[in-house]
Design a protein around this motif. Structure first.
Motif, PDB file in Angstrom:
ATOM      1  N   GLY A 262       1.819   3.956  -7.239  1.00  0.00           N
ATOM      2  CA  GLY A 262       0.814   5.000  -7.209  1.00  0.00           C
ATOM      3  C   GLY A 262      -0.523   4.630  -6.605  1.00  0.00           C
ATOM      4  O   GLY A 262      -1.428   5.460  -6.567  1.00  0.00           O
ATOM      5  N   SER A 263      -0.698   3.415  -6.141  1.00  0.00           N
ATOM      6  CA  SER A 263      -1.929   3.055  -5.440  1.00  0.00           C
ATOM      7  C   SER A 263      -1.599   2.043  -4.351  1.00  0.00           C
ATOM      8  O   SER A 263      -0.620   1.307  -4.432  1.00  0.00           O
ATOM      9  N   GLY A 264      -2.436   2.031  -3.318  1.00  0.00           N
ATOM     10  CA  GLY A 264      -2.174   1.139  -2.209  1.00  0.00           C
ATOM     11  C   GLY A 264      -1.047   1.633  -1.330  1.00  0.00           C
ATOM     12  O   GLY A 264      -0.493   2.724  -1.529  1.00  0.00           O
ATOM     13  N   VAL A 265      -0.697   0.815  -0.339  1.00  0.00           N
ATOM     14  CA  VAL A 265       0.318   1.219   0.643  1.00  0.00           C
ATOM     15  C   VAL A 265       1.235   0.048   0.956  1.00  0.00           C
ATOM     16  O   VAL A 265       0.940  -1.113   0.663  1.00  0.00           O
ATOM     17  N   TRP A 266       2.354   0.394   1.586  1.00  0.00           N
ATOM     18  CA  TRP A 266       3.286  -0.596   2.122  1.00  0.00           C
ATOM     19  C   TRP A 266       3.674  -0.172   3.522  1.00  0.00           C
ATOM     20  O   TRP A 266       3.833   1.017   3.821  1.00  0.00           O
ATOM     21  N   SER A 267       3.834  -1.151   4.424  1.00  0.00           N
ATOM     22  CA  SER A 267       4.377  -0.870   5.744  1.00  0.00           C
ATOM     23  C   SER A 267       5.210  -2.058   6.178  1.00  0.00           C
ATOM     24  O   SER A 267       5.025  -3.188   5.695  1.00  0.00           O
ATOM     25  N   ALA A 268       6.134  -1.815   7.097  1.00  0.00           N
ATOM     26  CA  ALA A 268       6.969  -2.898   7.602  1.00  0.00           C
ATOM     27  C   ALA A 268       6.135  -3.920   8.365  1.00  0.00           C
ATOM     28  O   ALA A 268       6.477  -5.101   8.409  1.00  0.00           O
ATOM     29  N   ALA A 269       5.037  -3.449   8.947  1.00  0.00           N
ATOM     30  CA  ALA A 269       4.212  -4.344   9.759  1.00  0.00           C
ATOM     31  C   ALA A 269       3.377  -5.291   8.907  1.00  0.00           C
ATOM     32  O   ALA A 269       3.247  -6.483   9.216  1.00  0.00           O
ATOM     33  N   PHE A 270       2.819  -4.797   7.809  1.00  0.00           N
ATOM     34  CA  PHE A 270       1.880  -5.593   7.019  1.00  0.00           C
ATOM     35  C   PHE A 270       2.318  -5.836   5.583  1.00  0.00           C
ATOM     36  O   PHE A 270       1.664  -6.574   4.853  1.00  0.00           O
ATOM     37  N   GLY A 271       3.409  -5.206   5.164  1.00  0.00           N
ATOM     38  CA  GLY A 271       3.863  -5.399   3.794  1.00  0.00           C
ATOM     39  C   GLY A 271       2.987  -4.668   2.795  1.00  0.00           C
ATOM     40  O   GLY A 271       2.353  -3.655   3.118  1.00  0.00           O
ATOM     41  N   ASN A 272       2.934  -5.184   1.559  1.00  0.00           N
ATOM     42  CA  ASN A 272       2.180  -4.539   0.492  1.00  0.00           C
ATOM     43  C   ASN A 272       0.687  -4.804   0.632  1.00  0.00           C
ATOM     44  O   ASN A 272       0.267  -5.929   0.900  1.00  0.00           O
ATOM     45  N   SER A 273      -0.089  -3.766   0.432  1.00  0.00           N
ATOM     46  CA  SER A 273      -1.543  -3.922   0.368  1.00  0.00           C
ATOM     47  C   SER A 273      -1.928  -4.302  -1.068  1.00  0.00           C
ATOM     48  O   SER A 273      -1.079  -4.430  -1.949  1.00  0.00           O
ATOM     49  N   ILE A 274      -3.220  -4.443  -1.296  1.00  0.00           N
ATOM     50  CA  ILE A 274      -3.681  -4.588  -2.669  1.00  0.00           C
ATOM     51  C   ILE A 274      -3.609  -3.236  -3.360  1.00  0.00           C
ATOM     52  O   ILE A 274      -3.562  -2.184  -2.717  1.00  0.00           O
ATOM     53  N   CYS A 275      -3.569  -3.257  -4.680  1.00  0.00           N
ATOM     54  CA  CYS A 275      -3.521  -2.026  -5.464  1.00  0.00           C
ATOM     55  C   CYS A 275      -4.081  -2.322  -6.841  1.00  0.00           C
ATOM     56  O   CYS A 275      -4.368  -3.473  -7.186  1.00  0.00           O
ATOM     57  N   TYR A 276      -4.253  -1.276  -7.645  1.00  0.00           N
ATOM     58  CA  TYR A 276      -4.655  -1.485  -9.031  1.00  0.00           C
ATOM     59  C   TYR A 276      -3.569  -2.281  -9.759  1.00  0.00           C
ATOM     60  O   TYR A 276      -2.373  -2.073  -9.538  1.00  0.00           O
TER      61      TYR A 276
END
Length: 475
Positions: A262-276
């Motif tokens: 429910g927070s942050g993003v994921w992409s194939a290029a950069f993987g998981n972002s930070i999130c709560y």
């Protein structure tokens, strides 16, 4: 810590650790146990490459040059605070000087909001009587990191490899004599100066005679703890952020599970972002939660930002659709910690039983902490400060080290540290304060016994500043 152990290191021109009574353990040199480390001559003028865009589809990141200057630069920029298990965090706080402090105007005007929950403070006092006998020596080093004599150093011959870009460093060698009530490791503490980089460990490695400087001087003097530090403050320090398990005031916990809960993003290029982070520290959450009374396992990580959310361009560029918060900025600030680092022998994975606490320039996790080097400013020296780091599995010796472009070619391989160590708190807890003092370009890391109240008196802070121990002079 940006790339864990593989890249958080540098080669150096240093005291001969063998002559200093140091020992090799787990591939790293360790000298004496200490209760304080003082970094001096911190800060310089330079630049790094800052991220200006990230393309989630192509994985391309663009950068532009950012210049900086200041008494603690670039570590006076906003910092995020990072933790790796096995670790249990009992207290965390950030203080800024009140208007009456001699360290200058408060750098962050965010006031602490009242805590809804409190827990009983922990006291773990121990009395240690230590005598400090210091030996000083001036050492001259050329542009290749090779020691030269004072007569050669005084020659001016541009283009001559023997004399070109000669630097002068004053080493302070502290011999620790504990009382019968204290049992720190015996030996001689080493002051180190870094001039270049290598991948591997932040401890010095044996080097050829051309890159090792031995300390030798007949100048000796007894020094009391109060006379070894020129730092002092006047006026109270006000707490702006505080955490105890289950209660977080003006600070936000995050981890690297972006796009999973429910927070942050994921992409194939950069993987998981930070999130709560959820209250367990390791799962993602859709909104900010206070960390619970948990012990995270080896390799697990979370981080702390301030409670002030980024708005417009006031945080610079950051990855889209992430919860973006300010770090803790300013050249005058105090961080306090209470934590334990129990042994974790249950597994055998990467970073097994290698806990750590460290600072990063807050721009790094807001773009890409782990991944392509061009997608953060880390490689180009925007700043990392390892406060308490275990360098080999199962070690009980915590090393501290600065990584930035100071004393190098403007990359993260500069900086400096000491091979003296803090004892890892595997049972019970350890309290520590990290004091950024822009007025004299020092950063102090000290073990403390005091309570972390809503205000810290100048007497308390001065007692921390006056603690003598290992010294690390940055080039």
């Amino acid at each position: 810590m940006k790339f864990i152990k593989s890249l958080c290191a540098a080669s150096l021109t240093a005291l001969s650790v063998a002559q200093a009574g140091c020992v090799m353990s787990g591939g790293n040199y360790y000298c004496s146990e200490t209760d304080a480390v003082v970094f001096s001559n911190v800060g310089y003028s330079g630049s790094y490459k800052d991220v200006t865009s990230m393309d989630e589809s192509s994985g391309v990141c663009l950068q532009d040059t950012v210049s900086f200057s200041g008494s603690l630069a670039p570590l006076d920029e906003e910092l995020s605070v990072h933790f790796r298990g096995p670790l249990r965090l009992l207290q965390f706080g950030v203080y800024y000087p009140s208007g009456g402090s001699s360290l200058g105007k408060r750098d962050n005007q965010v006031q602490e909001e009242p805590c809804e929950e409190t827990v009983q403070s922990h006291k773990h006092k121990r009395e240690v009587a230590v005598e400090y006998v210091q030996v000083t020596s001036t050492v001259y080093v050329n542009n290749k990191g090779q020691p030269v004599t004072s007569s050669v150093a005084q020659q001016e011959a541009p283009g001559n490899p023997a004399t070109d870009v000669v630097s002068s460093y004053t080493f302070v060698n502290t011999i620790v004599t504990p009382s019968t009530s204290a049992t720190p490791s015996t030996g001689t503490s080493a002051t180190t100066v870094l001039t270049g980089g290598r991948a591997g460990s932040s401890s010095p490695e044996p080097a050829s005679s051309s890159s090792i400087v031995s300390l030798s001087s007949s100048t000796k003097s007894s020094a009391s703890a109060s006379s070894t530090s020129g730092s002092s403050t006047s006026g109270a320090w006000v707490r702006s952020s505080y955490f105890q398990p289950g209660s977080a005031s003006n600070c936000v916990f995050m981890n690297h599970q972006g796009g999973s809960a429910g927070s942050g993003v994921w992409s194939a290029a950069f993987g998981n972002s930070i999130c709560y982070a959820s209250s367990d520290g390791v799962s993602g959450a859709s909104s900010a939660q206070a960390l619970g009374d948990v012990t995270i396992k080896s390799g697990q990580e979370y981080m702390i930002f301030s409670g002030s959310q980024c708005s417009g361009n006031d945080c610079g560029y950051y990855r889209k659709n992430i919860p973006a918060y300010h770090g803790f900025g300013g050249e005058n600030k105090i961080f306090v910690f209470e934590f334990s680092m129990p042994y974790d022998t249950a597994g055998s994975g990467y970073n097994q039983d290698m806990p750590a606490i460290w600072f990063l320039n807050a721009k790094i996790p807001r773009t890409l902490q782990y991944g392509k080097s061009e997608c953060s400013c880390w490689k180009t020296g925007c700043g990392e400060f390892d406060l308490f780091e275990i360098l080999s599995p199962g070690s009980d010796k915590l090393i501290t080290h600065v990584h930035d472009g100071q004393g190098s070619d403007g990359t993260s391989t500069g900086g400096g540290g000491t091979q003296d160590y803090f004892q890892r708190p595997t049972s019970g807890t350890m309290k520590a304060a990290v004091i950024f003092n822009g007025s004299d370009k020092t950063i102090h890391i000290v073990k403390v016994d005091d309570d972390f109240d809503a205000q810290l008196s100048s007497d308390v802070v001065n007692s921390w500043l006056q603690k003598s121990g290992s010294t690390a002079a940055l080039a």
